[in-house]
Design an enzyme around this catalytic site. Structure first.
Site, short mmCIF file in Angstrom:
data_model
loop_
_atom_site.label_atom_id
_atom_site.label_comp_id
_atom_site.label_asym_id
_atom_site.label_seq_id
_atom_site.Cartn_x
_atom_site.Cartn_y
_atom_site.Cartn_z
N ARG A 166 4.63 3.81 -4.32
CA ARG A 166 4.59 2.33 -4.39
C ARG A 166 4.92 1.81 -5.79
O ARG A 166 4.33 0.85 -6.28
CB ARG A 166 3.22 1.78 -3.98
CG ARG A 166 2.76 2.13 -2.59
CD ARG A 166 3.62 1.47 -1.52
NE ARG A 166 3.03 1.63 -0.22
CZ ARG A 166 3.18 2.73 0.54
NH1 ARG A 166 3.92 3.74 0.14
NH2 ARG A 166 2.61 2.79 1.73
N SER A 236 -1.77 -2.81 3.18
CA SER A 236 -2.82 -2.22 2.34
C SER A 236 -3.00 -3.06 1.08
O SER A 236 -2.03 -3.29 0.35
CB SER A 236 -2.43 -0.80 1.92
OG SER A 236 -2.22 0.01 3.05
N GLU A 331 -2.34 -2.66 -4.52
CA GLU A 331 -0.92 -2.45 -4.20
C GLU A 331 -0.15 -3.77 -4.30
O GLU A 331 1.04 -3.79 -4.61
CB GLU A 331 -0.79 -1.88 -2.78
CG GLU A 331 0.65 -1.81 -2.34
CD GLU A 331 0.88 -1.21 -0.97
OE1 GLU A 331 0.22 -0.23 -0.62
OE2 GLU A 331 1.76 -1.73 -0.27
P1 FAD Z 1 7.38 -10.16 -1.41
O1 FAD Z 1 5.93 -10.11 -1.10
O2 FAD Z 1 8.12 -11.40 -1.07
O3 FAD Z 1 7.60 -9.82 -2.94
C1 FAD Z 1 6.98 -8.70 -3.51
C2 FAD Z 1 7.30 -8.67 -5.02
O4 FAD Z 1 8.70 -8.43 -5.23
C3 FAD Z 1 7.02 -10.01 -5.72
O5 FAD Z 1 6.52 -9.72 -7.00
C4 FAD Z 1 8.37 -10.68 -5.79
O6 FAD Z 1 8.47 -11.57 -6.89
C5 FAD Z 1 9.31 -9.49 -5.98
N1 FAD Z 1 10.63 -9.69 -5.38
C6 FAD Z 1 10.91 -9.87 -4.07
N2 FAD Z 1 12.23 -9.90 -3.87
C7 FAD Z 1 12.82 -9.77 -5.08
C8 FAD Z 1 14.19 -9.72 -5.54
N3 FAD Z 1 15.22 -9.79 -4.70
N4 FAD Z 1 14.41 -9.56 -6.86
C9 FAD Z 1 13.38 -9.45 -7.75
N5 FAD Z 1 12.07 -9.49 -7.36
C10 FAD Z 1 11.80 -9.65 -6.06
N6 FAD Z 1 4.35 -1.47 2.55
C11 FAD Z 1 4.64 -0.15 2.63
O7 FAD Z 1 5.14 0.44 1.66
N7 FAD Z 1 4.37 0.56 3.77
C12 FAD Z 1 3.84 0.00 4.85
O8 FAD Z 1 3.62 0.66 5.85
C13 FAD Z 1 3.54 -1.40 4.81
N8 FAD Z 1 2.98 -2.02 5.87
C14 FAD Z 1 2.72 -3.35 5.81
C15 FAD Z 1 2.19 -3.99 6.94
C16 FAD Z 1 1.92 -5.35 6.92
C17 FAD Z 1 1.39 -6.03 8.16
C18 FAD Z 1 2.17 -6.09 5.75
C19 FAD Z 1 1.91 -7.57 5.73
C20 FAD Z 1 2.68 -5.48 4.61
C21 FAD Z 1 2.95 -4.10 4.63
N9 FAD Z 1 3.48 -3.43 3.52
C22 FAD Z 1 3.80 -2.10 3.61
C23 FAD Z 1 3.72 -4.16 2.27
C24 FAD Z 1 5.06 -4.94 2.26
O9 FAD Z 1 5.60 -4.98 3.55
C25 FAD Z 1 6.09 -4.30 1.34
O10 FAD Z 1 5.60 -4.21 0.04
C26 FAD Z 1 7.40 -5.09 1.32
O11 FAD Z 1 8.38 -4.35 0.66
C27 FAD Z 1 7.26 -6.47 0.68
O12 FAD Z 1 8.45 -7.18 0.97
P2 FAD Z 1 8.54 -8.76 0.78
O13 FAD Z 1 9.99 -9.12 0.91
O14 FAD Z 1 7.63 -9.46 1.68
O15 FAD Z 1 8.08 -8.90 -0.73
N1 EPU Z 2 -8.67 6.48 7.15
C1 EPU Z 2 -10.01 6.22 7.34
N2 EPU Z 2 -10.40 4.92 7.43
C2 EPU Z 2 -9.53 3.90 7.32
C3 EPU Z 2 -8.17 4.16 7.09
C4 EPU Z 2 -7.75 5.49 7.02
O1 EPU Z 2 -10.83 7.12 7.44
O2 EPU Z 2 -9.98 2.74 7.41
C5 EPU Z 2 -8.26 7.91 7.07
C6 EPU Z 2 -8.09 8.55 8.44
O3 EPU Z 2 -8.47 9.90 8.32
C7 EPU Z 2 -6.60 8.44 8.69
C8 EPU Z 2 -6.03 8.63 7.28
O4 EPU Z 2 -6.99 8.03 6.41
O5 EPU Z 2 -6.15 9.44 9.57
C9 EPU Z 2 -4.67 8.01 7.08
O6 EPU Z 2 -4.69 6.67 7.55
P1 EPU Z 2 -3.35 5.88 7.86
O7 EPU Z 2 -2.41 6.75 8.63
O8 EPU Z 2 -3.68 4.56 8.44
O9 EPU Z 2 -2.69 5.73 6.44
P2 EPU Z 2 -3.22 5.16 5.07
O10 EPU Z 2 -3.16 6.27 4.09
O11 EPU Z 2 -4.51 4.46 5.22
C10 EPU Z 2 -0.83 4.57 4.23
C11 EPU Z 2 -0.10 3.40 3.65
C12 EPU Z 2 0.37 2.45 4.72
C13 EPU Z 2 1.26 3.19 5.70
C14 EPU Z 2 0.44 4.34 6.30
C15 EPU Z 2 1.24 5.17 7.27
C16 EPU Z 2 -0.98 3.13 1.42
C17 EPU Z 2 -1.79 2.31 0.50
N3 EPU Z 2 -0.93 2.71 2.69
O12 EPU Z 2 -2.07 4.09 4.76
O13 EPU Z 2 1.16 1.45 4.08
O14 EPU Z 2 1.71 2.34 6.73
O15 EPU Z 2 -0.03 5.20 5.23
O16 EPU Z 2 1.90 6.21 6.66
O17 EPU Z 2 -0.39 4.11 1.01
C18 EPU Z 2 1.05 -0.60 2.92
O18 EPU Z 2 1.49 0.01 1.94
O19 EPU Z 2 0.85 -1.83 2.91
C19 EPU Z 2 0.78 0.13 4.15
C20 EPU Z 2 0.26 -0.42 5.23
#
Ligand code: FAD
Ligand code: EPU
Length: 352
Positions: A166, A236, A331
């Protein structure tokens, strides 16, 4: 120059997935690089703060923003077929999940593990998004950055992007006065399924296809993480802690914490598990609470303020520090009246 009368407070509620009810002085959607340049120049000469957003899915606005919020909708995808691979150029305002679906429908495989990650392509690079064993860095070739100070473009090859969990160079060196314009992606024609440990129970390794992985991940994600259209959240809130082997061994001896050894010898442990084991399950501050199915996700049940979300996050942070001596790192990005605020100004961040 922007004149004062040009400004009226505009709501950001639908432009941040936490659904925080704050305003910006002005919100402008941009579809071309030229309009991005023009707006940033005008803001610079008028000394008005500005910030670029994609879908607002990784941020928390702490208060009303006293400047211009530029919503990036610069779109376009070019695909070149090579003998062994596909080369994609994707402009930064494209939606990540749309790209995953498009490529899959075209038979271009390899992005399926990152299905349903919200946000735009530009932010995917900044954040080095990751899920289910795949990170943006694994498919990235280069990132194109525009300096908004002097309008120069730089193509940064993957090896210079300093991608890590990240994190990337775009969070530091290229954070201010820079815009991500587009990214280069390379996908091999030789498809290898990535079956991350948390997928093993859901997927039958026989007759595996990229579609099956895509569908399984979409199903799991819908169960674990709320759709921001219904319940405000930013995925997250905290990162999973990555700690030394020694510290991990001490903790694992005491508790059965899910842990994932990293290539660099450090150990990633589950932040969600730590929160779950801090007796915080039912905590609620105003309308801010923890998502029961995935405790790293903080949610806005209806009309939480940023201060309520922040108070909840601080309680979680303090509790984890006290019980496990681990300082969770946020994050998400925090945005104040004048721009981004370093997490270390909000939380006590300790290195391990
Ligand atoms: P924004 O929130 O709009 O911007 C994020 C940052 O980037 C800000 O500081 C902004 O100023 C900057 N920025 C944006 N665009 C530009 C640009 N073109 N040039 C310069 N700066 C810029 N993340 C994961 O890694 N894995 C996941 O599984 C995951 N699951 C998610 C699930 C949900 C339901 C939600 C709400 C979020 C999740 N995220 C996850 C986090 C998020 O989706 C990512 O971080 C995503 O890349 C953010 O994109 P955004 O366009 O919304 O960024
Ligand atoms: N777990 C718990 N309790 C919880 C959550 C997780 O015990 O409330 C334990 C469980 O053992 C589970 C394991 O952690 O099996 C892993 O959980 P999960 O697969 O949900 O993944 P995570 O590590 O909690 C990360 C990313 C997610 C991404 C998933 C899937 C981060 C901070 N988050 O979550 O990314 O979707 O893995 O790979 O690394 C995000 O970055 O916004 C985000 C949602």
């Amino acid at each position: 120059m922007y004149k004062k009368k040009y400004f009226s407070n505009q709501s950001l509620k639908d432009l941040n997935t936490f659904r925080i009810d704050v305003t910006a002085k002005k919100i402008i959607f941009v579809k071309t690089i030229q309009s991005l340049i023009n707006i940033s120049k005008t803001c610079q000469s008028s000394k008005i703060p500005y910030i670029i957003l994609g879908e607002g899915s990784n941020i928390l606005f702490l208060e009303n923003y006293a400047g211009v919020v530029i919503i990036n909708r610069i779109k376009g995808i070019k695909i070149i077929e090579k003998k062994d691979s596909w080369l994609l150029y994707v402009f930064s305002g494209e939606r990540w999940h749309d790209l995953v679906k498009l490529t899959l429908n075209l038979g271009i495989l390899g992005l399926e593990n990152l299905a349903l990650v919200p946000g735009c392509i530009g932010s995917a690079a900044i954040q080095n998004i990751g899920a289910y064993g795949l990170e943006f860095k694994d498919i990235c070739q280069y990132v194109d950055v525009l300096s908004l100070k002097n309008n120069t473009y730089t193509r940064i090859k993957k090896k210079f992007c300093k991608f890590s969990y990240r994190n990337s160079i775009f969070k530091k060196k290229y954070n201010h006065e820079h815009a991500i314009i587009g990214v280069g992606i390379k996908l091999s024609k030789l498809w290898h399924p990535i079956i991350f440990s948390s997928l093993e129970n859901y997927i039958n390794p026989k007759n595996l296809t990229a579609y099956k992985i895509f569908n399984t991940i979409c199903t799991i994600r819908k169960k674990k993480i709320p759709n921001p259209k219904n319940i405000g959240n930013a995925g997250s809130f905290f990162k999973n802690p990555v700690i030394t082997k020694k510290k991990a061994q001490q903790l694992i001896r005491l508790y059965k914490i899910p842990n994932y050894p990293q290539k660099n010898g450090l150990i990633k442990i589950s932040g969600g598990w730590l929160i779950e084991h801090c007796s915080l399950k039912n905590i609620q501050i105003g309308d801010a609470t923890i998502h029961k199915q995935q405790m790293l996700v903080l949610i806005n049940k209806k009309s939480a303020t940023a201060q309520e979300i922040l108070k909840l996050a601080k309680i979680i942070h303090r509790s984890i520090l006290k019980k496990f001596n681990i300082s969770l790192k946020p994050e998400i990005d925090f945005i104040g009246q004048l721009g981004k605020i370093e997490p270390s100004k909000i939380f006590k961040i300790k290195n391990y």
